[in-house]
Design an enzyme around this catalytic site. Structure first.
Site, PDB file in Angstrom:
ATOM      1  N   GLY A 124      -0.144 -20.478  12.227  1.00 34.71           N
ATOM      2  CA  GLY A 124      -0.697 -21.812  11.931  1.00 34.71           C
ATOM      3  C   GLY A 124      -1.656 -22.310  12.998  1.00 34.71           C
TER       4      GLY A 124
ATOM      5  NE  ARG B  24      -5.013 -15.943  25.491  1.00 32.48           N
ATOM      6  CZ  ARG B  24      -6.115 -16.591  25.146  1.00 32.48           C
ATOM      7  NH1 ARG B  24      -6.333 -16.857  23.866  1.00 32.48           N
ATOM      8  NH2 ARG B  24      -6.993 -16.986  26.044  1.00 32.48           N
TER       9      ARG B  24
ATOM     10  CD  GLU C 189       5.113 -12.945  22.231  1.00 33.52           C
ATOM     11  OE1 GLU C 189       5.314 -11.742  22.466  1.00 33.52           O
ATOM     12  OE2 GLU C 189       4.298 -13.655  22.866  1.00 33.52           O
TER      13      GLU C 189
END
Lengths: 181, 754, 285
Positions: B472, B512, B708
């Protein structure tokens, strides 16, 4: 050697010259440019290729195109009607069930077939009904919730037209070309 | 307070996804395209002999059969860490599925038919396809030693050995009264199995080339292609449609270089869509064997931890060695551990090249380290929850010397998970509970640019090169821009996936993008605000110092004017737009073992309640909770989707996923029938996710990266629960019913009759 | 996949002629859920594919005729598991049908196709064997009836003669009470190929039929006519011992990647005992 078949796809009569060894999936994607239905495992495990044939959900990768002669097929492109999304599509949007989206056409089509058969399924029935549709992004929860939401609205007044919903099975003939993006 | 950021804003691209309009690479038609089919050998490793393509070329519609002889010599090579991967196999195929030729034909049928007719003479060679065979002293070498002349490991299959040491482990080991717990753990070879198999296209584009790939790093791919084709970057255009799932498997170039050469050779667009089986032969996670030895004081305080890990990577380095470096580096976990020694090796093998996969080397060692913690808890007779809380780093603790201090109040997440699973209450009969934590170091360096255009009517275009692969990304950037510029969310368009149009983004990985691209977008919006301020000052004839522009409102003295009004007036009759540029950059720190400190950490706590059918080994999960420390959930619904998805993906490698090999190094379970992933019927009966938002991250509104974390501790949590329920300790994944049954059999036969 | 000639005859005689002419290179197509996979992976290379779904004489129905429940060649798994009589009187078959693949597969896969494919792991085979099913085969030389236990030879091989097609599968209609159970062992709860299949049919007259698959080249039928398995008073140990005797023909493949022989045999025993207990409950209710 191709065979000419006549069938109804998303409510429209279509005439296709199809090779005997081409699957319904290939015919839909390559001959009719209906690329909403996806190709993944090709062995009937993942459900990304699910379409509705004469009222039943099937893996189109395991059906020959020629077998669809005389059949009525519904793909994801045929779920929205005019400017109204199918309640399942609305529900999938609301719960945010589509992440990468690749499995979603298959999930929604399977769910459509399920709700057409069982308008108010239990959670277990939903899990079993969609067990043939693999998703790798989601924990499946939001997909299940979307189906429950759509089922709960069954019989409720029609939702307002979606600003950009449109039946996406437009006149895309095998000759239609789209410029590279 | 925002009414856009932090809300369940509808997903940008959602409508296309539910209507079937979303165009993935395989859905994009190109005029005049040639279809490509790969030719591979039915063996793990072979010396390539003569390639006879006469029969293949005779198939009507075949335009090209490309193999090594058609490329320049020496063979062009590429790879993000080492330029070791040939564009197509030359001299030797190094794994089951390594392509030796490729056919381009007018139709898919012709390409398939011709590919089956390409006759490759080959001599089967002995493969090293397990850790054991790859590490043996007489192991066949996967890579030519001459490719790394200064490397002490050149004559072995060890690509690299990473060592991280702090404190004084020798002294620590000699401390009296320590409780030392040790064990060896195996993490299986698994594959990403995104529902979209890899697909690629290439076409000559004027005097350059255009590539279509669901690549997570479009700019990186652009560089690779430019270098291989000896073209300037400006003549390489990468179109990167949204991937249908990627999970790291679409980060780096695979067959794009081959297609680029084929496009140039034929002068036509070429298209390759892999089958699912070919995808399994293209990407996977590194398998690992991890030995952990941990010393505790009797009260549970960590004293030292000694970890030795061998990661089995594939035939080419890809980014696998980096996963070993980064994954092993955090082997101490989110704990304060005075002495540490980590030795981790990337071991080449004649197998599918492993690459990035959600967790990036961490799940393997976390499986071992957290299982070791849970086993230690039993030995020490300390509650595993208390053992975590006792050792967990507190905010600001320099728990990894020389690196970013702990950036979250992780104990909050742990306590929340414990509360959600009702830890401490009596476990219902026949059930067991387990808990585990996972830590991952975020990006160590990074660079993202964004351009934002505020149009004359107040609508906004955001250029952000992040690959939106289901997490997203586009949605949160739209939310950030809408919030900063006071634009309705529906008036924001986000453009990505085209290197000719979108400014540079280093990559989409390491969780990131919320931080790096989010900040770049934010700063681009602030740049616009500064320009609007100057514009307003000009219009009003006042000093800009007294004007603020915030959230779409321009404040001059007591007046508040909507930004669109100022812009319209300011642009005047010529119209136009205001362009803002933003950047987030984190430079390398060359002395750091990973090249840079962590921009942030991802942290998750997972707790599970399981029931085990002792007669069959079936595990069912009545209750599953996962809590992630995210700083700020820019879009809570998307965060939930990612965390729950990560949990189910983790259950995959915990309970059912693994490659199965035959004795000759070939994969037996290619495809979806015998490589099992969780279906909707394999879910925990009750799964709940929650987040901790302390706004303590470096991203917009205090966000950290996520997506993650929730995968990291799944397996040790489940294994601990199985041990709690049955007494059986399992150290090899996956915990299939048969493996669990086996462990229970061994337990029953080991225990004396009571 | 490689191309072939596709025919969709609407008369049985035409279909049989096509099957006979093609010299072994013709394959019947029913649901396609096995055939298409095998044509695609190259393990089958038919010259002609004969779609049986248009044959007028081949029905897609379930009807009772002369004391037999007759399942037509085109009847799908979904048809079976929705049929009230199958669910009530042949519960193990309904349960087996419910486990074949996913909804999408069950909507296409036919019972006839499932048995003709002759996979040792075929879910419906043990139930059909336990219900004393027989196959109505038809070829150019006419019709014949083959008891199902004589139909399976080994993986992929049946006693159908070249050119023969399966027209129907029949099970005797029994008047007494019966409790039947289907069980399977898989690697996950989602759809999966079974590594052990088992069906138990416990009759009021004390005869118990136990059939098991995926633990050898073909599904096996074993009959207990001692009355022990059907006896609610018989203890678990006695039941286990009797089952062990019935399971003597189990010889799981040592090279299968789905499960080891040791595990399969152990599970067969576990499943056997559980199935007997469940069958006893069902016959009592």
């Amino acid at each position: 050697m191709t065979t000419r078949i006549e069938l109804t796809v998303n409510g429209r009569g279509r005439s296709v010259d199809v090779e005997p060894h081409h699957t319904l999936l290939e015919m839909l994607r390559d001959d009719l440019a209906l690329t909403g239905t996806k190709e993944c495992c090709l062995v009937g495990e993942c459900g990304a290729c699910t379409v509705i044939v004469d009222g039943e959900s099937v893996d189109s990768c395991l059906m020959l195109g020629v077998e669809a002669d005389g059949a009525a097929i519904t793909t994801v492109e045929g779920l929205a009607s005019g400017d109204r999304l199918d309640p399942l599509q609305e529900a999938f949007l609301e719960t945010g069930a589509a992440q990468c989206g690749f499995c979603i056409p298959g999930q929604i089509v399977s769910a459509r077939a399920l709700l057409d058969d069982v308008p108010h399924p239990t959670r277990t029935q939903i899990e079993e009904g969609l067990a043939g549709n693999l998703c790798r992004c989601a924990g499946y929860e939001q997909i299940m919730e979307a189906v429950e939401l759509a089922a709960a609205r069954h019989g409720a007044p029609e939702p307002a037209p979606h600003p950009r919903a449109v039946t996406t099975d437009v006149a895309s003939t095998p000759d239609a070309k789209v410029a590279p993006q | 307070m925002s009414d856009v950021v932090g809300t369940r804003a509808p997903r940008v691209g959602g409508l296309d996804r539910v209507t079937g309009r979303q165009a993935y690479v395989a859905d994009i038609p190109l005029d005049d395209v040639l279809h490509v089919k790969l030719v591979t050998l039915p063996v793990a490793r072979a010396r390539i002999g003569a390639i006879d393509d006469a029969a293949a070329c005779a198939v009507p519609g075949v335009q090209l059969v490309m193999s090594a002889r058609d490329l320049r010599s020496p063979m062009p090579r590429f790879g993000p860490q080492r330029r070791d991967r040939p564009v197509i196999a030359t001299g030797e195929t190094k794994y089951h599925g390594d392509p030796v030729a490729a056919v381009a034909a007018e139709t898919k049928d012709a390409a398939e038919e011709a590919a089956a007719l390409v006759n490759v003479a080959y001599e089967e060679l002995p493969p090293a396809f397990t850790l054991e065979t790859a590490l043996a002293t007489d192991a066949p070498l996967v890579q030519d030693p001459s490719l790394r002349p200064d490397d002490p490991h050149a004559n072995t299959n060890v690509l690299h050995e990473h060592r991280h040491v702090w404190g004084d482990i020798e002294a620590a080991e000699r401390e009296p009264g320590l409780v030392v717990v040790e064990g060896s753990y195996q993490f299986p070879m698994v594959t990403q199995f995104a529902i979209e198999p890899h697909a690629f296209m290439a076409a000559p584009d004027g005097d350059g080339i255009a590539i279509w790939s669901a690549i997570q790093h479009p700019n990186w791919l652009q560089r690779v292609i430019a270098e291989l084709l000896k073209l300037p970057l400006s003549k390489v255009r990468v179109h990167a449609p949204d991937p249908g799932g990627a999970f790291g498997g679409k980060q780096h170039a695979k067959y794009e270089p081959l297609l680029a050469f084929m496009a140039l050779a034929t002068g036509r667009p070429v298209r390759l869509v892999l089958t699912l089986e070919e995808t399994f032969q293209a990407v996977r996670r590194g398998a690992a064997q991890v030995h952990v030895r941990t010393g505790f004081h009797p009260d549970g305080a960590l004293v030292f931890r000694d970890v030795e890990a061998n990661y089995q990577i594939g035939a080419y380095a890809d980014i696998a060695d980096r996963t070993v470096a980064k994954g092993s580096y955090t082997s101490m976990g989110p704990y304060v551990c005075p002495s540490a020694r980590i030795v981790a090796r990337s071991v080449l093998s004649h197998t599918v090249p492993s690459t990035a996969f959600r967790g990036f080397g961490n799940p393997q060692q976390i499986w071992a380290v957290e299982s070791n913690m849970n086993e230690a808890a039993r030995v020490l007779r300390i509650d595993p929850l208390e053992l975590r809380l006792k050792n967990l780093a507190k905010p600001g603790d320099a728990f990894i010397p020389g690196d970013t201090p702990a950036d979250g109040d992780w104990a909050v997440a742990v306590r929340r998970a414990a509360e959600m699973i009702d830890w401490g209450s009596t476990t219902p009969p026949g059930r067991g509970r387990g808990i585990a934590v996972g830590l991952k170091s975020g990006p160590t360096t990074g660079l993202s640019y964004s351009t934002v255009r505020l149009l004359v009517d107040g609508s906004v275009v955001v250029y952000a090169g992040t690959s939106d692969m289901g997490q997203g990304a586009r949605t949160i950037f739209a939310q950030i821009a809408a919030d900063e510029l006071g634009t309705p969310l529906e008036w924001v368009t986000v453009v990505s996936g085209d290197t000719a149009v979108v400014p540079y983004d280093q990559q989409t990985s390491a969780s990131r993008s919320s931080v790096f691209m989010g900040n770049a977008v934010l700063r681009a919006c602030r740049d616009i605000q500064a320009k609007v301020r100057a514009m307003a000052a000009d219009l009003e004839g006042v000093d800009g110092a007294g004007i603020t522009v915030e959230r779409g409102q321009v404040r001059i003295d007591e007046r508040t004017i909507p930004i669109a009004d100022v812009v319209k007036r300011g642009l005047g009759r010529l119209g136009g737009e205001i362009i803002g540029i933003g950047e987030m950059r984190k430079d390398a720190e060359p002395d750091h073992p990973l090249g840079g400190t962590a921009a942030f950490y991802e942290f998750n706590c997972t707790a599970v309640e399981v029931e085990v059918d002792r007669e069959t080994g079936d595990i069912s999960i009545p209750k599953y909770v996962t809590v992630s420390d995210v700083g700020k959930a820019l879009n809570p619904n998307q965060v939930r989707g990612q965390d729950e998805g990560a949990a189910v993906m983790g259950l995959g490698h915990t309970l059912m996923e693994h490659y199965i090999w035959d004795d000759a190094g070939r994969i037996r379970n290619l495809g979806a029938i015998d490589y099992r992933i969780p279906t909707s019927m394999d879910l925990p009966a009750d799964m709940e996710s929650d987040i901790v938002e302390n706004e303590d991250g470096p991203g917009p509104h205090g966000a950290k990266g996520m997506s993650e974390g929730a995968l990291l501790p799944v397996s040790p949590a489940v294994a601990a629960a199985v041990t709690d329920a049955t007494g059986a300790v399992i150290r090899d994944l996956p915990m299939s019913p048969e493996r669990v049954w086996q462990a229970l059999q061994e337990l029953d036969s080991a225990e004396p009759a009571s | 996949m490689r191309t072939f000639d596709y025919e969709r005859p609407d008369m049985l005689a035409d279909a049989l002629a096509l099957m006979a002419d093609a010299d072994g290179a013709a394959r019947p197509l029913a649901g396609g859920t096995d055939l298409i996979i095998r044509i695609r992976d190259g393990s089958i290379r038919p010259r002609t594919v004969v779609d049986v779904k248009g044959i007028a004489e081949f029905s897609r129905d379930i009807r009772i005729e002369d004391g037999w429940l007759r399942i037509g060649a085109r009847t799908t798994m979904t048809d079976l598991l929705r049929d009230e009589r199958i669910r009530r009187d042949y519960a193990a078959l309904a349960e087996a049908a419910a486990y074949v693949g996913s909804v999408q597969i069950r909507n296409r896969a036919t019972l006839a196709g499932n048995i003709c494919n002759a996979s040792p792991a075929a879910d419906t085979a043990p139930a059909l064997l336990a219900f004393e099913a027989r196959v109505v085969a038809v070829g150019q030389r006419g019709r014949r009836v083959i008891p199902l236990d004589d139909f399976f030879v080994r993986s992929g091989v049946t006693t159908l003669a070249p050119g023969e097609l399966v027209e129907a599968i029949e099970m005797p209609v029994r008047s007494g009470r019966r409790g039947s159970v289907h069980a399977r062992r898989t690697r996950r709860r989602g759809h999966d190929l079974a590594s052990v299949t088992l069906a138990v049919a416990l009759d009021e007259d004390g005869v118990t039929r136990v059939s098991y698959g995926s633990v050898g080249p073909r599904p096996v039928l074993a009959i207990d006519d001692t009355g022990l398995l059907a006896d609610p008073a018989a203890g678990d140990d006695a039941v286990r011992d009797r089952l062990d005797e019935l399971f003597a023909a189990a010889a799981p493949s040592p090279t299968s990647m789905r499960a080891s022989p040791e595990y399969r045999l152990a599970m067969l025993r576990v499943m056997g005992l559980r199935a007997i207990r469940d069958a006893r409950k069902r016959i009592a209710s």
